[in-house]
Design an enzyme around this catalytic site. Structure first.
Site, mmCIF file in Angstrom:
data_model
loop_
_atom_site.group_PDB
_atom_site.id
_atom_site.type_symbol
_atom_site.label_atom_id
_atom_site.label_comp_id
_atom_site.label_asym_id
_atom_site.label_seq_id
_atom_site.Cartn_x
_atom_site.Cartn_y
_atom_site.Cartn_z
ATOM 1 N N LYS A 1 -54.199 -37.907 58.466
ATOM 2 C CA LYS A 1 -53.028 -37.671 57.621
ATOM 3 C C LYS A 1 -51.859 -38.475 58.189
ATOM 4 O O LYS A 1 -51.461 -38.300 59.331
ATOM 5 C CB LYS A 1 -52.675 -36.171 57.616
ATOM 6 C CG LYS A 1 -51.317 -35.855 56.966
ATOM 7 C CD LYS A 1 -51.024 -34.347 56.945
ATOM 8 C CE LYS A 1 -49.593 -34.077 56.457
ATOM 9 N NZ LYS A 1 -49.245 -32.637 56.488
ATOM 10 N N ASP B 1 -42.062 -35.837 56.278
ATOM 11 C CA ASP B 1 -42.348 -34.768 55.323
ATOM 12 C C ASP B 1 -41.094 -33.923 55.091
ATOM 13 O O ASP B 1 -40.790 -33.027 55.874
ATOM 14 C CB ASP B 1 -43.496 -33.901 55.859
ATOM 15 C CG ASP B 1 -43.870 -32.781 54.894
ATOM 16 O OD1 ASP B 1 -43.429 -32.836 53.728
ATOM 17 O OD2 ASP B 1 -44.616 -31.861 55.316
ATOM 18 N N LYS C 1 -38.009 -28.588 52.389
ATOM 19 C CA LYS C 1 -38.059 -27.757 53.593
ATOM 20 C C LYS C 1 -36.641 -27.305 53.966
ATOM 21 O O LYS C 1 -35.671 -27.983 53.617
ATOM 22 C CB LYS C 1 -38.625 -28.592 54.754
ATOM 23 C CG LYS C 1 -40.124 -28.800 54.704
ATOM 24 C CD LYS C 1 -40.600 -29.525 55.950
ATOM 25 C CE LYS C 1 -42.111 -29.750 55.923
ATOM 26 N NZ LYS C 1 -42.895 -28.505 55.972
ATOM 27 N N ASP D 1 -45.508 -35.906 61.284
ATOM 28 C CA ASP D 1 -46.504 -35.506 60.295
ATOM 29 C C ASP D 1 -47.539 -36.616 60.029
ATOM 30 O O ASP D 1 -48.408 -36.475 59.179
ATOM 31 C CB ASP D 1 -45.803 -35.076 58.995
ATOM 32 C CG ASP D 1 -46.567 -33.985 58.264
ATOM 33 O OD1 ASP D 1 -47.433 -33.355 58.888
ATOM 34 O OD2 ASP D 1 -46.295 -33.788 57.074
ATOM 35 N N ASP E 1 -44.756 -29.300 49.146
ATOM 36 C CA ASP E 1 -44.807 -29.357 50.615
ATOM 37 C C ASP E 1 -46.244 -29.231 51.125
ATOM 38 O O ASP E 1 -46.507 -29.425 52.304
ATOM 39 C CB ASP E 1 -43.913 -28.252 51.184
ATOM 40 C CG ASP E 1 -43.548 -28.487 52.638
ATOM 41 O OD1 ASP E 1 -43.821 -29.592 53.147
ATOM 42 O OD2 ASP E 1 -42.991 -27.567 53.255
ATOM 43 N N ARG F 1 -52.840 -32.133 52.103
ATOM 44 C CA ARG F 1 -54.155 -31.965 51.480
ATOM 45 C C ARG F 1 -54.295 -32.864 50.251
ATOM 46 O O ARG F 1 -55.395 -33.261 49.893
ATOM 47 C CB ARG F 1 -54.396 -30.482 51.153
ATOM 48 C CG ARG F 1 -53.479 -29.901 50.125
ATOM 49 C CD ARG F 1 -53.451 -28.375 50.155
ATOM 50 N NE ARG F 1 -52.698 -27.862 51.300
ATOM 51 C CZ ARG F 1 -52.539 -26.562 51.560
ATOM 52 N NH1 ARG F 1 -53.100 -25.649 50.785
ATOM 53 N NH2 ARG F 1 -51.841 -26.177 52.597
HETATM 54 N N1 BES Z 1 -46.646 -30.896 57.770
HETATM 55 C C1 BES Z 1 -46.614 -29.558 57.339
HETATM 56 C C2 BES Z 1 -47.295 -28.598 58.301
HETATM 57 C C3 BES Z 1 -46.547 -28.286 59.572
HETATM 58 C C4 BES Z 1 -45.550 -27.339 59.578
HETATM 59 C C5 BES Z 1 -46.904 -28.897 60.749
HETATM 60 C C6 BES Z 1 -44.897 -27.020 60.750
HETATM 61 C C7 BES Z 1 -46.257 -28.564 61.914
HETATM 62 C C8 BES Z 1 -45.256 -27.637 61.928
HETATM 63 C C9 BES Z 1 -47.314 -29.437 55.985
HETATM 64 O O1 BES Z 1 -47.218 -30.526 55.145
HETATM 65 C C10 BES Z 1 -46.691 -28.304 55.277
HETATM 66 O O2 BES Z 1 -45.554 -28.388 54.930
HETATM 67 N N2 BES Z 1 -47.463 -27.238 55.105
HETATM 68 C C11 BES Z 1 -47.006 -26.078 54.454
HETATM 69 C C12 BES Z 1 -48.091 -25.665 53.509
HETATM 70 C C13 BES Z 1 -47.691 -24.584 52.555
HETATM 71 C C14 BES Z 1 -46.666 -25.101 51.578
HETATM 72 C C15 BES Z 1 -48.941 -24.130 51.845
HETATM 73 C C16 BES Z 1 -46.755 -25.004 55.496
HETATM 74 O O3 BES Z 1 -47.506 -24.938 56.471
HETATM 75 O O4 BES Z 1 -45.786 -24.268 55.363
HETATM 76 ZN ZN ZN Z 2 -46.931 -32.301 55.970
HETATM 77 MN MN MN Z 3 -45.503 -30.442 53.898
#
Ligand code: BES
Ligand code: ZN
Ligand code: MN
Length: 499
Positions: A263, A268, A275, A286, A345, A349
């Site tokens: 990835k 992000d 966010k 990210d 966000d 995936r």
């Molecule tokens: N890059 C983030 C995941 C992440 C969050 C990595 C904090 C490290 C620290 C990912 O793209 C993301 O935002 N995931 C969301 C998914 C949710 C919207 C289903 C998350 O984990 O909140």
């Molecule tokens: Zn992400």
């Molecule tokens: Mn994200």
């Protein structure tokens, strides 16, 4: 840092710093006892007066020890003998490296490979000590003005010459270079390290190493292929998206490669599902999965691994914009499946869906793993100490767990049972990109599984492990160690590698 060998007796080496280990419960052993002897009991006197470090990870820098040619002797405590396994050994070496980094020493001689470690032979100890000392020596400087009083980096570290030691140090240098590449990329700011920068890095690496080649798909080519899930994430950004493939051909012609898919979200913001402001700057990391993929390709090209390996990177930036994809959109991925976007966000995936399917179709790997900073839920579940491993393939899970133990870069398995699949059902498409609060890491894994089309595949969530959280924040360089170990074991083990 250069790793070399020395044939001179430890006490006579004219080095800036001699590094020795002691145990919490066993007094002085091995190399430490020798130094104690020549210095007329200097160390035992310190132990008697309780001045030597008493707990695992503590260090003490001694100066001008009688009978010792080195300017300094660095004493590191490795904890209790019965608890001294691979990861504990690496933690001890890291503590030594940190103390070395803060000292003015430019050269050092390492005697830590003399310490007995559970289930780890001498070759392993030399290799891991070499890697860990090189990492600990790293301080981020790329976009920072150096201060006059900054301690210099250690230029060379020698080890006692013995059968195979020079070879192990060469292997250590190759792996450390891959880890370094990974850290450099993940630490780089997002205004510099954008999708084009990741592609350019891969292009340069391919130019530097015989046997390594690169293929880069731009947005027009990906549109042609119908990679709409990946492209949807990138449309909100001014920076164009790329799919980057590095191919290492060290094995037989036509032998199915092992593949890694990383990835590579270079920043992000969350997109329209923006966010919160706190810690958003951290989302420059990210692309940690892409960094680990590229770093691992660097390591195996240097190791000249006798097998075929492909590293694929989905390089995309996730920004909010008038053109950005939105919650409610239904997008058709490259494999024809439709995805209802519930949260922009959950972009990792989306890009991996097409990258995994493309890899399955084009690389036709024997096994593939994806590496991604995919879910905050994985940080909640495992913290920084283990990467989350998800797969329905028990054999592949065991390979990855073993590689993690062997490289002191551990993973831990989470179940990818069919029961969890129900959470990503929606009336409006074949799936949605959100699984709700329960088991957030696993439902992300379930989503990815739908793009693997019968491949042997595992998902590695590195949201916690890719970063050194806490005071001296920086990218950790993980899981390059785990991935290199996994590839090497598939290539016949360390003995099969010339170095
Ligand atoms: N890059 C983030 C995941 C992440 C969050 C990595 C904090 C490290 C620290 C990912 O793209 C993301 O935002 N995931 C969301 C998914 C949710 C919207 C289903 C998350 O984990 O909140
Ligand atoms: Zn992400
Ligand atoms: Mn994200």
């Amino acid at each position: 840092m250069q790793l070399t060998t020395s044939q001179i007796a430890a006490s006579s080496i004219p080095t800036d710093c001699l590094i020795i280990g002691i145990l919490e419960d066993g007094g002085l052993s091995g190399a430490a006892a020798e130094i104690d002897n020549v210095s007329d009991g200097a160390l035992s006197r310190l132990a008697d007066s309780a001045d030597l470090p008493k707990k695992a990870g503590q260090t003490l820098m001694l100066h001008g020890l009688p009978g010792v040619a080195a300017k300094r002797v660095l004493v590191v405590n490795f904890g209790k003998a019965e608890k001294l396994d691979g990861p504990a050994f690496v933690r001890g070496v890291q503590a030594a490296g940190k103390a070395l980094r803060q000292s003015p020493a430019k050269s050092a001689h390492c005697l830590l490979d003399c310490i007995d470690v559970k289930n780890c032979d001498h070759a392993w100890r030399v290799r891991q000590a070499g890697i860990a000392l090189t990492h600990a020596d790293y301080i981020y400087t790329a976009t920072k003005t150096p201060k006059a009083h900054d301690a210099p980096a250690t230029e060379t570290v020698s080890f006692a010459d013995a059968d195979g030691v020079a070879n192990q140090l060469k292997l250590a240098e190759a792996i450390a270079a891959g880890v370094q590449r990974c850290r450099d990329l993940a630490d780089a700011p997002p205004n510099i390290c954008n999708p084009a920068y990741l592609a350019e890095t891969a292009r340069q690496m391919a130019a530097e190493h015989d046997g390594l080649s690169v293929e880069i798909l731009d947005e027009a080519q990906m549109t042609e292929l119908g990679m709409n899930a990946l492209l949807a994430v990138g449309v909100g950004s001014e920076n164009p998206s790329y799919l980057v493939r590095l191919s290492w051909r060290g094995g037989k012609d036509g032998e199915a490669p092992l593949a890694m898919v990383g990835k590579g979200i270079t920043f992000d913001t969350g997109g329209i599902s923006l966010k919160p402001r706190e810690l958003m700057e951290q989302m420059k990391f990210d692309m940690g999965g892409a960094a680990a993929t590229i770093g691992t390709m660097e390591a195996i090209a240097r190791l000249k691994l006798p097998m075929n390996v492909d590293g694929v990177v989905a390089a995309v930036e996730n920004m909010p914009d008038g053109k950005a994809y939105r919650p409610g959109d239904v997008i058709t991925a490259m494999n024809g499946k439709t995805i209802e976007v519930h949260n922009t966000d959950a972009e990792g995936r989306m890009v991996l869906a097409d990258a995994l399917y493309w890899t399955g179709q084009n690389v036709k790997p024997a096994k593939m793993v994806d590496i991604a900073t995919l879910t905050g839920a994985c940080v909640v579940a495992l913290g920084a100490h283990a990467s989350g491993i998800m797969t329905q393939d028990d054999e592949l899970a065991d390979e990855l767990l073993t590689a993690g133990l062997q490289s002191a870069d551990r993973g831990w398995r989470l179940p990818l049972w069919d029961e969890y699949q129900a959470q990503i059902e929606t009336p409006f498409a074949d799936m949605k990109n959100l699984g709700g609060m329960p088991a957030g890491s696993i439902t992300a894994g379930c989503f990815l599984s739908r793009f693997t089309d019968g491949q042997r595949w595992a998902h590695i969530d590195i949201a916690g492990s890719a970063w050194n959280w806490g005071k001296a924040e920086s990218a950790s360089g993980r899981p390059v160690g785990l991935l290199v170990e996994w590839l090497v074991s598939n290539a016949g083990g360390w003995n099969a590698i010339a170095g």
